[in-house]
Design an enzyme around this catalytic site. Structure first.
Site, PDB file in Angstrom:
ATOM      1  N   HIS A 116      42.951  36.947  34.775  1.00  0.00           N
ATOM      2  CA  HIS A 116      42.485  35.588  34.520  1.00  0.00           C
ATOM      3  C   HIS A 116      41.782  35.475  33.178  1.00  0.00           C
ATOM      4  CE1 HIS A 116      41.812  31.616  36.329  1.00  0.00           C
ATOM      5  NE2 HIS A 116      40.581  31.611  35.825  1.00  0.00           N
TER       6      HIS A 116
ATOM      7  N   ASP B  48      45.881  38.148  38.725  1.00  0.00           N
ATOM      8  CA  ASP B  48      44.712  37.266  38.642  1.00  0.00           C
ATOM      9  C   ASP B  48      44.019  37.246  39.999  1.00  0.00           C
ATOM     10  OD1 ASP B  48      42.981  35.034  38.544  1.00  0.00           O
ATOM     11  OD2 ASP B  48      44.324  33.964  37.174  1.00  0.00           O
TER      12      ASP B  48
ATOM     13  N   SER C  76      42.582  27.477  33.666  1.00  0.00           N
ATOM     14  CA  SER C  76      41.837  27.473  34.925  1.00  0.00           C
ATOM     15  C   SER C  76      41.345  26.065  35.272  1.00  0.00           C
ATOM     16  CB  SER C  76      40.697  28.470  34.831  1.00  0.00           C
ATOM     17  OG  SER C  76      40.097  28.671  36.074  1.00  0.00           O
TER      18      SER C  76
END
Lengths: 603, 298
Positions: B276, B242, B165
């Protein structure tokens, strides 16, 4: 003296020796030395043995024991010699007995023949004589009969004449006398044959006894030899064009020379007319026949000849020449890091018994290395396990009962990578292959279906082809070069993958697919019609494929960048084959024989 | 670690780069440790996690730097990602720093979860009140490697970088801004084009000010468009489910387009069903470590 007697005497000597030792000890008064020269026990300092070699009792005893055993062993040797001689004599005795027995038989036979012939002649002569006798007797008897008849007739006539003569009646007499007189005169006029009908001599035909004479003469002469016996073919004595033929004579007959005959009975190609017989005159009991055909059976027989004549022919033996060497089909051989599958042409029209594969490491400095062989291969292909990272030379021999052929021309194999070729008979008709079999082209998309010949083995929808691979569950690596615009599918498939479906569209094939859209390059990794969603930014033009049966993986790489693209995890249930397809006109080149780069093979 | 204990003592005497071990747990035959030190870039105490594989006992090992995402500390990765097994097998040291300076008492640093504490964005801030402490870019690319190379059996020539991320964004920009420094780079659900997404815009305007040209210096997509240097090999995994992908925070398509144009090799995998979370990282961390091992152990 026979062996047992001699042994008996040695035992006696032993006993006597022991007794004498005791005797020696008892006789002298405290003797303490032994005189080697005189061989007696004595006292040290004794005058008689002053300058002699004196030794201790123990040493003396040892000396004498040694001497005794030497003599004993000499005697044992003699015994062995005599035993050998005796057994030799036995053999000779038997052989002589046999030989003489044979000669006796021979002689008996000969004389019997002569006697038979003589008695035959005798009978013949006697019969002839008998015939003659009967013939003459018959004729004489006939004559006798006729004479008797004539006499009787004459006597009868005379009697009647006399009777007429005696008649008183003159008239009756004159009536009867004229016919009788006529008859008598007629009779008297007849000539009497007084010659003998048969001669009294005997015709003595000369008997032809020449053959009997010949037979009598030949009794003292050597018999013709008995038939020799052909030996069975000795292993490895034949070549492609020659045979080494041997035979034996199981008798002591004298032979001047042999005549060997041979004839081709079956050839590499089937023949209809029987072949002619060839022959050769030979002095020894073996010979080499040349100018023959390979992988062929010959019928051979032999006769022995001496001054008397020719023996009957031996039984016919069949020999076979070795086959011609096979030819390895290099284009159809495949190999990997640890094995190779070799295929070859027989080299002979008729079948051979088996093949032998020979392989040896190719050494850099020309030194010869050990050759290993795989024997009794029944068909024209063989899988051989090899060591990695080496170069090998491979030869094939064809084998029949005559022996092995010469080596085929060699095939060089490197176990440094995966070598394989495309299976041309699986290729879709629209896919053409280059001469070296490594580049495929999909040329004309619009070829009408009627112009294409399909078979059960060719792909008929997907323009695809399969490759071959060593059938061993190991590790394999190969690369492909593709055009920028080529839409292709490359990967692996089971050998029986459906020929009417697209690679990757079924569960029997796994492949990487490149699709060209107006905006970008699209890549799929297909199995059973499913693909993960993967984007690749640099178009791979040289694709590496790594297959590892053990770990159950099939990996694709951009070989130019060493970039890993995707890995299928699958336990392959059967052997898989590399597969290639072009979805639009283009070209694809296969690169085999590469060593898997280190980043590929590492777990 | 006695040898290095000796060195630690020496450093303690010198004062500057003292490391104190916070924890040590044996894991997969190696050791998962956490150390604390006084950072000269960030001007505060910083913790970092370091995994030492069994091979480190006898020889130098290459190092993989892992940059975590928003709200994470040095703990999340080492407790949730399951990277130790692969690191042990491939003989790689894994270093996971914190995501921002801590305890600096800067006003506003605790206000948002996506800006300030736990959201350093791996930049060197130019704006007050952040510019003194928020220098994560230099910390990750300079101070931390120096520290690791001096105190651990690390091969200084063999470094790779990865992250998730915001950390993915960090890994990409570190690699693109330092051609040749990292042997390989990979990312999980990275923020690929921060100047185009809400997160990036918020963070950059806070750390770097209003001049958007300064933002471009920390944007992977922009950096890719002008990259020139040794060839990279980038592996990116992205969960299809995600939420941040669908809310346009991540924008991988932009990066892919830029890399396609500039022929920067990327393999981007859209993983069906994954989100995620660290569960996603756990599922594919082995592939990433293997990707790095290919270059680090070459």
């Amino acid at each position: 003296m026979d062996a047992y007697e001699v042994r008996g005497r040695l035992d006696v000597i032993e006993e006597e020796e022991a007794a004498d030792e005791d005797a020696f000890v008892m006789v002298q008064d405290s003797p303490d030395v032994f005189c080697g020269d005189c061989g007696v026990l004595t006292v040290r300092g004794a005058a008689a043995h002053v300058s002699h070699a004196l030794v201790t009792l123990a040493a003396g005893a040892q000396q004498m024991k040694d001497q005794l055993s030497k003599s004993r062993s000499k005697l044992s040797e003699k015994i062995i010699e005599m035993e050998n001689f005796a057994s030799n004599l036995e053999e000779i005795f038997i052989t002589v007995e046999e030989n003489f027995g044979r000669q006796e038989q021979n002689l008996e036979q000969h004389y019997n023949e002569v006697l038979q012939t003589l008695s035959q002649r005798n009978e013949a002569r006697a019969a002839a004589l008998d015939e003659q006798k009967n013939d003459k007797l018959e004729r004489l008897y006939g004559q006798l009969l006729r004479c008797g008849q004539t006499l009787d007739a004459s006597k009868e006539l005379i009697e009647s004449a006399q009777e007429v003569h005696r008649r008183r009646d003159k008239r009756a007499f004159l009536q009867a006398v004229m016919p009788i007189m006529k008859r008598v005169e007629q009779f008297a006029r007849e000539e009497v044959d007084l010659k003998l009908g048969a001669s009294l001599d005997f015709d003595v035909p000369t008997t032809d006894l020449s053959d009997v004479r010949q037979m009598m003469e030949s009794i003292n002469v050597l018999p013709a030899p008995s038939a020799p016996v052909m030996n069975p073919q000795i292993a490895n004595s034949a070549t492609e064009t020659s045979l080494h033929v041997c035979w034996s004579l199981f008798s002591d007959d004298t032979v001047e020379f042999y005549e060997l005959y041979w004839r081709l009975i079956s050839d590499d190609c089937t023949m209809e007319t029987p072949q002619e017989v060839c022959q050769l005159k030979v002095k020894e009991t073996h010979c080499t026949v040349s100018d023959l055909l390979p992988n062929a059976q010959y019928e051979l027989w032999v006769t022995a000849t001496n001054t008397t004549g020719i023996s009957p022919a031996s039984e016919r033996a069949v020999y076979m020449t070795v086959p011609s060497p096979p030819v390895i089909k290099a284009r159809q051989c495949v190999s990997s890091l640890d094995a190779a599958l070799i295929r070859w042409d027989s080299g002979n029209t008729n079948p051979v018994e088996s093949y032998t594969l020979e392989f040896q490491e190719a050494s850099a400095d020309g030194e010869s290395t050990a050759t290993e062989s795989i024997v009794a291969i029944p068909s024209c292909e063989c899988l051989v396990q090899l060591q990695s990272w080496k170069r090998y030379i491979i030869h094939i021999r064809a084998v029949n009962i005559g022996g092995p052929s010469d080596r085929s021309p060699p095939l060089h194999i490197s176990t440094t990578g995966t070598f394989f070729h495309l299976l041309e008979d699986t290729a879709h008709p629209s896919l053409s292959l280059s001469a070296d079999g490594l580049t495929m082209f999909y040329l004309d998309e619009d070829l009408p279906i009627s112009h294409m010949t399909f078979s059960d083995n060719t792909f008929n929808r997907c323009v695809a082809v399969l490759g071959d691979l060593v059938p061993i569950r190991g590790q394999y690596y190969w690369e492909m070069e593709v055009d920028e615009s080529a839409e292709f599918r490359v990967g692996v498939a089971y050998e029986d993958t459906q020929r009417n479906s697209y690679l990757g569209g079924n569960n029997t094939s796994w492949c990487m697919r490149h699709i060209l859209t107006p905006s970008r390059h699209k890549y799929e990794f297909l199995h059973n019609g499913w693909t993960p969603d993967i984007r690749i930014t640099v178009q791979p033009l040289r694709i590496g494929v790594f297959l590892d049966y053990g770990r159950g993986i099939l990996s694709f790489y951009n070989a130019a960048l060493r970039q890993h693209l995707y890995t299928f995890s699958c336990q392959f249930l059967h052997y898989v084959h590399p597969c290639f397809a072009l979805d639009n006109p283009g070209a694809l080149t296969l690169c085999t024989g590469l060593t898997a780069p280190p980043y590929v093979a590492q777990p | 670690m006695l040898i290095f204990g000796g060195r630690l003592l020496q450093r303690a005497v010198n004062g500057a780069m003292a490391l104190t071990q916070v924890s040590s747990n044996k894991c997969c035959d190696g050791y998962q440790k956490v150390f604390e030190h006084d950072s000269s870039e960030l001007k505060c105490k910083m913790k970092f996690a370091i995994y030492l594989p069994p091979k480190a006992e006898s020889s130098k090992c290459p190092v993989l730097y892992w940059l975590s995402g928003l709200t994470c500390t040095e703990q999340n990765f080492i407790t949730k990602a399951g990277s130790q097994q692969a690191a042990s097998e491939h003989g790689i040291i894994v270093v996971a720093p914190d995501t921002s300076p801590r305890g600096c008492n800067i006003e506003g640093e605790e206000e948002s979860w996506d800006f300030g504490t736990g959201a350093g964005f791996y930049v060197n801030a130019t704006q007050e009140p952040w510019k003194t402490n928020y220098r994560m870019y230099s910390y990750v690319t300079e101070e931390l490697p120096r520290l690791i190379n001096s105190n651990f059996p690390a091969d200084p020539e063999k470094m790779s970088i990865s992250g998730h991320s915001m950390g993915g964004h960090g890994a990409l920009i570190c690699a693109l801004k330092n051609p040749g420094k990292y042997k390989s780079v990979s990312a999980f659900a990275p923020i690929c084009n921060p100047i185009q997404c809400a997160w990036g815009q918020k963070a950059f305007s806070g750390y770097l000010g209003a001049d958007k040209s300064t933002w471009e210096l920390y944007d992977a997509t922009v950096l890719a468009e002008s990259y020139s240097g040794p060839e990279l090999d980038i592996l990116i995994d992205q969960g299809r489910d995600d939420q941040f992908l669908s809310s346009s925070q991540l924008l991988p398509d932009n990066l892919i387009a830029a890399c396609s144009k500039k022929k920067i090799p990327v393999v981007f995998r859209l993983q069906q069903g994954y989100d995620h979370s660290y569960y996603f990282i756990f599922s594919f961390i082995n592939d990433h470590i293997k990707h790095h091992a290919k270059y680090l152990n070459a």
